[in-house]
Design an enzyme around this catalytic site. Structure first.
Site, PDB file in Angstrom:
ATOM      1  N   ASN A 151       6.122   1.685  -9.682  1.00 60.18           N
ATOM      2  CA  ASN A 151       4.663   2.121 -10.222  1.00 60.18           C
ATOM      3  C   ASN A 151       4.398   3.716 -10.258  1.00 60.18           C
ATOM      4  O   ASN A 151       3.914   4.306 -10.931  1.00 60.18           O
ATOM      5  CB  ASN A 151       3.591   1.376  -9.553  1.00 60.18           C
ATOM      6  N   GLU A 199       3.888   1.179   3.169  1.00 62.56           N
ATOM      7  CA  GLU A 199       2.820   1.441   2.563  1.00 62.56           C
ATOM      8  C   GLU A 199       2.741   0.290   1.618  1.00 62.56           C
ATOM      9  O   GLU A 199       3.426   0.276   0.462  1.00 62.56           O
ATOM     10  CB  GLU A 199       3.133   2.754   1.948  1.00 62.56           C
ATOM     11  N   CYS A 259      -1.512   0.717  -5.886  1.00 59.57           N
ATOM     12  CA  CYS A 259      -2.349  -0.001  -4.816  1.00 59.57           C
ATOM     13  C   CYS A 259      -3.880   0.139  -4.536  1.00 59.57           C
ATOM     14  O   CYS A 259      -4.463  -0.508  -3.779  1.00 59.57           O
ATOM     15  CB  CYS A 259      -1.254  -0.005  -3.739  1.00 59.57           C
TER      16      CYS A 259
END
Length: 475
Positions: free
Chosen positions: A153, A248, A282
């Site tokens: 992403n 993460e 996210c």
């Protein structure tokens, strides 16, 4: 047609390998291909990194900083080209990819600066009666080999967030980029080598989960730095053994709009940050908890802002929302929208798709156990949910397996302190949405949102070990 090749032991691999085509998700056009690593390739990459770690550790800090600074300058010169490449490979709008390249430049610059700040401290011994003739000195040393596994992403900046700090700290790196975006990873690696990165400082292998699994379970790896999903992270932890693991992970980020908030500002920012990169972030705005006294006007303002977003070709400069990474991702998001509506949610706007493009969608008051509320959508869907008291908004925000970032719109300092103290998240953005990050800040979450913090300074701490010298003096 561009190619993403394996890079092992200072050499781009030219020998034939199994390959996969890389397609533009918006047009379906083939734009390149990637070589797929064999188990033998992965083993050679690990062996090279292990063999080179002492060599890389000996490079002085000023030289590591110079190389990373040079890389940032080269990337600045080629900003528009790299942005276009990301848009073609990911379907991310050009205005967003230009921003990603700018952030990547900063990440490399900050890594260069932090390479010169590997500080230690002097600790007097006389805090103990046994230490009146002793002093300790601490300093940081590289861990050795860092495995960097990155998602699709933000395919440029998130590689910079791992490779930059790892090299700044004096480590060798084995990089495995996302299989959806290997071309931009290969172009960045070429740029790093042009900037002076030692040929054996990094190895790159390409492929799917099996490649990552072989890397993370290998004892030659000292630190695993992974950005991705919870399922993969649990698999990594099960395989890693005695290694430091930095994770993460995802979120289903909430933003609270209290009764005294600037509704126009809140609606504009929620629209902008809930649909950038088609929600594939996210910390993308997913749940908006709005005080019941203002939920009506806020929802109308949000609808106006969302319907004004331009959906279309990611390569056009005025496009706000492009497409998702592939049609399978779009299918999943549409099924979640349909589930929410079938369960009682009201469709405010959007809810349609074309190919890999999902229209920016606003849902009103979906059930709290619907997927769009309790899981990570990772798509262009935002839910507006009314609340009565701030305690209720806090409880609903915390009723999640994730805890990355949250947003809060209010002008009352007592509400700010109450919310910040009570939320189980890694960061709270006041008078902004969950989706705001500067790359030098400590970034990470709690619960299923991960372990450790990113940001060059903080990643370098994780990618080094503290060593201590003890001086004992004669009586």
């Amino acid at each position: 047609m561009r190619k993403a090749q394996l890079y092992i032991n200072g050499t781009w691999i030219e020998e034939p390998r199994a390959a996969e085509l890389v397609k533009n998700p918006y047009t379906g056009e083939v734009i390149g291909e990637q070589q797929l690593a064999t188990p033998e390739d992965v083993d050679r990459a690990l062996a090279c990194a292990f063999d080179a770690k002492k060599e890389i550790a000996r490079i002085p800090a000023y030289e590591r900083a110079r190389i990373l600074k040079r890389a940032s300058m080269l990337l600045e010169e080629r900003k528009e080209t790299f942005a276009r490449w990301i848009s073609e490979e990911l379907g991310k709008p050009l205005k967003n990819t230009l921003d990603e390249v700018s952030r990547s430049i900063e990440t490399l610059e900050q890594s260069a600066e932090e390479a010169k700040r590997l500080f230690g401290e002097t600790i007097p011994g006389d805090a103990s009666a046994r230490g009146t003739k002793a002093v300790a000195v601490t300093f940081r040393v590289p861990v050795g080999v860092v495995a960097a596994i990155t998602p699709f992403n933000a395919p440029l900046n998130l590689i910079c967030h791992k490779v930059g700090p790892a090299f700044a700290a004096g480590n060798a790196v084995v990089l495995k980029p996302a299989p959806q975006t290997p071309l931009i990873a290969a172009e960045l690696l070429k740029l790093l080598l042009e900037a002076g990165l030692p040929p054996r400082a990094i190895n790159m292998v390409l492929g799917g989960a099996e490649v990552g699994q072989q890397i993370v379970k290998d004892d030659r790896v000292n630190v695993i730095s992974f950005t991705g999903g919870v399922v993969a992270s649990r698999n990594i932890c099960a395989l890693a053994g005695m290694k430091k693991v930095l994770l993460e992970l995802g979120g289903n980020a909430a933003t609270i709009v209290h009764e005294d908030a600037d509704l126009k500002r809140a609606a504009a920012l929620c629209a902008k940050t809930g649909y950038s990169n088609s929600g594939q972030s996210c910390i993308s705005v997913q749940r908006i908890y709005v005080h019941e006294s203002v939920v009506g006007p806020f929802t109308e303002l949000l609808k106006q802002e969302v319907e004004a977003l331009k959906v279309g070709d990611p390569l056009l400069a005025d496009t706000d929302v492009g497409c998702m990474v592939d049609e399978r991702a779009a299918d999943r998001v549409m099924s979640w929208i349909d589930e929410a509506i079938a369960s009682g949610a009201t469709l405010v706007c959007g809810g349609k798709r074309r190919g890999a493009t999902v229209e920016p969608t606003v849902l009103f008051n979906p059930p709290k156990r619907s997927k769009v509320v309790c899981e990570e959508v990772f798509g262009p869907v935002v839910s507006v949910i009314p609340y009565r008291t701030i305690d209720e908004a806090i409880a609903e925000t915390n009723d999640s397996a994730f805890g990355l970032q949250a947003g809060l719109f209010t002008n009352r300092m007592d509400i700010v302190y109450q919310v910040v103290e009570a939320l189980d998240v890694g960061g709270v953005v006041v008078n902004g949405t969950s989706n705001f990050r500067l790359d030098h800040w400590p970034y990470g979450g709690v619960k299923n949102s991960g372990i450790g913090r990113e940001g060059p300074r903080y990643a370098i701490e994780e990618m080094t070990e503290m060593k201590m010298i003890v001086w004992q003096f004669p009586q």
